[in-house]
Design a protein around this motif. Sequence first.
Motif, PDB file in Angstrom:
ATOM      1  N   GLY A  77      -4.509  -0.490 -18.810  1.00 51.16           N
ATOM      2  CA  GLY A  77      -5.308  -0.599 -17.606  1.00 51.16           C
ATOM      3  C   GLY A  77      -4.557  -0.055 -16.408  1.00 51.16           C
ATOM      4  N   THR A  78      -4.866  -0.592 -15.239  1.00 46.57           N
ATOM      5  CA  THR A  78      -4.286  -0.118 -13.981  1.00 46.57           C
ATOM      6  C   THR A  78      -3.569  -1.250 -13.266  1.00 46.57           C
ATOM      7  OG1 THR A  78      -6.063   1.517 -13.766  1.00 46.57           O
ATOM      8  CG2 THR A  78      -4.805   0.988 -11.767  1.00 46.57           C
ATOM      9  N   TYR A  79      -2.349  -0.988 -12.844  1.00 45.79           N
ATOM     10  CA  TYR A  79      -1.541  -1.924 -12.061  1.00 45.79           C
ATOM     11  C   TYR A  79      -1.331  -1.331 -10.678  1.00 45.79           C
ATOM     12  CZ  TYR A  79      -0.189  -3.641 -16.736  1.00 45.79           C
ATOM     13  OH  TYR A  79      -0.188  -4.117 -18.018  1.00 45.79           O
ATOM     14  N   ALA A  80      -1.393  -2.163  -9.653  1.00 46.86           N
ATOM     15  CA  ALA A  80      -1.189  -1.637  -8.300  1.00 46.86           C
ATOM     16  C   ALA A  80      -0.647  -2.724  -7.387  1.00 46.86           C
ATOM     17  CB  ALA A  80      -2.499  -1.089  -7.724  1.00 46.86           C
ATOM     18  N   ALA A  81       0.105  -2.301  -6.383  1.00 52.67           N
ATOM     19  CA  ALA A  81       0.614  -3.224  -5.366  1.00 52.67           C
ATOM     20  C   ALA A  81       0.930  -2.434  -4.111  1.00 52.67           C
ATOM     21  CB  ALA A  81       1.865  -3.952  -5.855  1.00 52.67           C
ATOM     22  N   ARG A  82       0.766  -3.087  -2.972  1.00 49.81           N
ATOM     23  CA  ARG A  82       1.198  -2.498  -1.700  1.00 49.81           C
ATOM     24  C   ARG A  82       2.531  -3.140  -1.360  1.00 49.81           C
ATOM     25  NH1 ARG A  82       0.011   0.699   2.347  1.00 49.81           N
ATOM     26  NH2 ARG A  82       0.328   0.124   4.525  1.00 49.81           N
ATOM     27  N   LEU A 168       1.583   1.582  -4.575  1.00 47.97           N
ATOM     28  CA  LEU A 168       2.145   1.938  -5.874  1.00 47.97           C
ATOM     29  C   LEU A 168       1.122   1.630  -6.965  1.00 47.97           C
ATOM     30  CD1 LEU A 168       5.693   0.337  -5.416  1.00 47.97           C
ATOM     31  CD2 LEU A 168       4.940   2.653  -4.774  1.00 47.97           C
ATOM     32  N   VAL A 169       0.864   2.609  -7.826  1.00 45.71           N
ATOM     33  CA  VAL A 169      -0.132   2.463  -8.886  1.00 45.71           C
ATOM     34  C   VAL A 169       0.473   2.929 -10.207  1.00 45.71           C
ATOM     35  CG1 VAL A 169      -2.384   3.235  -9.752  1.00 45.71           C
ATOM     36  CG2 VAL A 169      -2.091   2.752  -7.312  1.00 45.71           C
ATOM     37  N   ILE A 170       0.229   2.160 -11.276  1.00 46.26           N
ATOM     38  CA  ILE A 170       0.622   2.556 -12.633  1.00 46.26           C
ATOM     39  C   ILE A 170      -0.622   2.493 -13.506  1.00 46.26           C
ATOM     40  CG2 ILE A 170       2.173   2.160 -14.570  1.00 46.26           C
ATOM     41  CD1 ILE A 170       3.928   0.458 -12.706  1.00 46.26           C
ATOM     42  N   TYR A 227      -2.808  -5.963  -7.720  1.00 50.92           N
ATOM     43  CA  TYR A 227      -4.114  -5.776  -8.362  1.00 50.92           C
ATOM     44  C   TYR A 227      -3.900  -5.250  -9.777  1.00 50.92           C
ATOM     45  CZ  TYR A 227      -8.730  -3.752  -9.358  1.00 50.92           C
ATOM     46  OH  TYR A 227      -9.935  -3.445  -9.937  1.00 50.92           O
ATOM     47  N   HIS A 228      -4.720  -5.723 -10.709  1.00 56.92           N
ATOM     48  CA  HIS A 228      -4.715  -5.194 -12.075  1.00 56.92           C
ATOM     49  C   HIS A 228      -6.140  -5.139 -12.591  1.00 56.92           C
ATOM     50  CE1 HIS A 228      -3.675  -4.444 -16.259  1.00 56.92           C
ATOM     51  NE2 HIS A 228      -4.399  -5.481 -16.621  1.00 56.92           N
ATOM     52  N   ALA A 229      -6.517  -3.990 -13.152  1.00 58.58           N
ATOM     53  CA  ALA A 229      -7.805  -3.828 -13.823  1.00 58.58           C
ATOM     54  C   ALA A 229      -7.536  -3.642 -15.310  1.00 58.58           C
ATOM     55  CB  ALA A 229      -8.557  -2.633 -13.262  1.00 58.58           C
ATOM     56  N   VAL A 239      -8.550   1.969  -6.269  1.00 62.48           N
ATOM     57  CA  VAL A 239      -7.864   0.689  -6.099  1.00 62.48           C
ATOM     58  C   VAL A 239      -7.982   0.209  -4.655  1.00 62.48           C
ATOM     59  CG1 VAL A 239      -5.589  -0.422  -6.031  1.00 62.48           C
ATOM     60  CG2 VAL A 239      -6.224   0.990  -8.002  1.00 62.48           C
ATOM     61  N   LEU A 240      -7.700   1.091  -3.714  1.00 60.22           N
ATOM     62  CA  LEU A 240      -7.759   0.703  -2.301  1.00 60.22           C
ATOM     63  C   LEU A 240      -9.173   0.295  -1.903  1.00 60.22           C
ATOM     64  CD1 LEU A 240      -5.432   3.368  -0.618  1.00 60.22           C
ATOM     65  CD2 LEU A 240      -4.869   1.051  -1.402  1.00 60.22           C
ATOM     66  N   SER A 241     -10.176   0.980  -2.445  1.00 60.98           N
ATOM     67  CA  SER A 241     -11.563   0.621  -2.160  1.00 60.98           C
ATOM     68  C   SER A 241     -11.889  -0.767  -2.690  1.00 60.98           C
ATOM     69  CB  SER A 241     -12.493   1.668  -2.775  1.00 60.98           C
ATOM     70  OG  SER A 241     -13.843   1.301  -2.584  1.00 60.98           O
TER      71      SER A 241
END
Length: 260
Positions: A77-82, A168-170, A227-229, A239-241
Amino acid sequence: MLFDDFSYTNSSDPRLAQRGWTVRSSSGGPGVPGATWSPSAITFPGGLLTLDSRTDGTAGGTVHTELSTAGRKFFEGTYAARVRFSDAPTSGPDGEHVVQTFFTITPLRFNLDPDYGELDFEYLPNGGWGEPSNILYATSWETYQGEPWQAVNTHTEERASFAGWHDLVIQVSGGRIKYYVDGRLFADHGGIHYPETPMWIMFNQWFIDLQAATGTRTYRQQVDWVYHARNEVVSPAGVLSRVGDLRAEGTSFRDTVPNS
């Protein structure tokens, strides 16, 4: 999905554990042997996860910080953090080899465990590991052993200052791991380095070693949200949206990721 904007009172806020977070207090690596991992050095001013790691140049006077999900339930999936990285300490002399991070990881059951996985963003504002100055790494791990040290990983790096806030997004999908910084593709890894098992999500800040300086110096890393999807590739703009929509509707936390 998982979303948290870190609206907590302090590191002993009972909602942290209720929502699946662990504030580390146990000893051990990474970092300076004999250092303390201190929950009290983690605060949440203004809804920002704040890690204040410090050292006086001795192991006994060194404090590392770490926040981790308690559940190891995150895989594709998608991992993200500010995340806000810092080049200079908030107090004291500069120059420590400090590591500021956002990453996923599994436990190493034995040396060269093939089911180990780790996907890292690591920022070294003062260098370290043989690097003379600031460098940002994206590193994907197949496995490792501690003694003698053997690392099986691949990494992409950029030698520049990354002080300040960054998105940051993975993305982990279809055998590829893609790392993005502020919407820009930073690294694309795969092959044996693709993870095989569910992981924890973590943030930590620690010292590689100790420099000869006088006085206590404190370094600060902050996180606005995570955030994780699950099982979904979401673009950095997407992600930002989504995070913007969650905040607009007044959501400070949501976790619908099933336990693995």
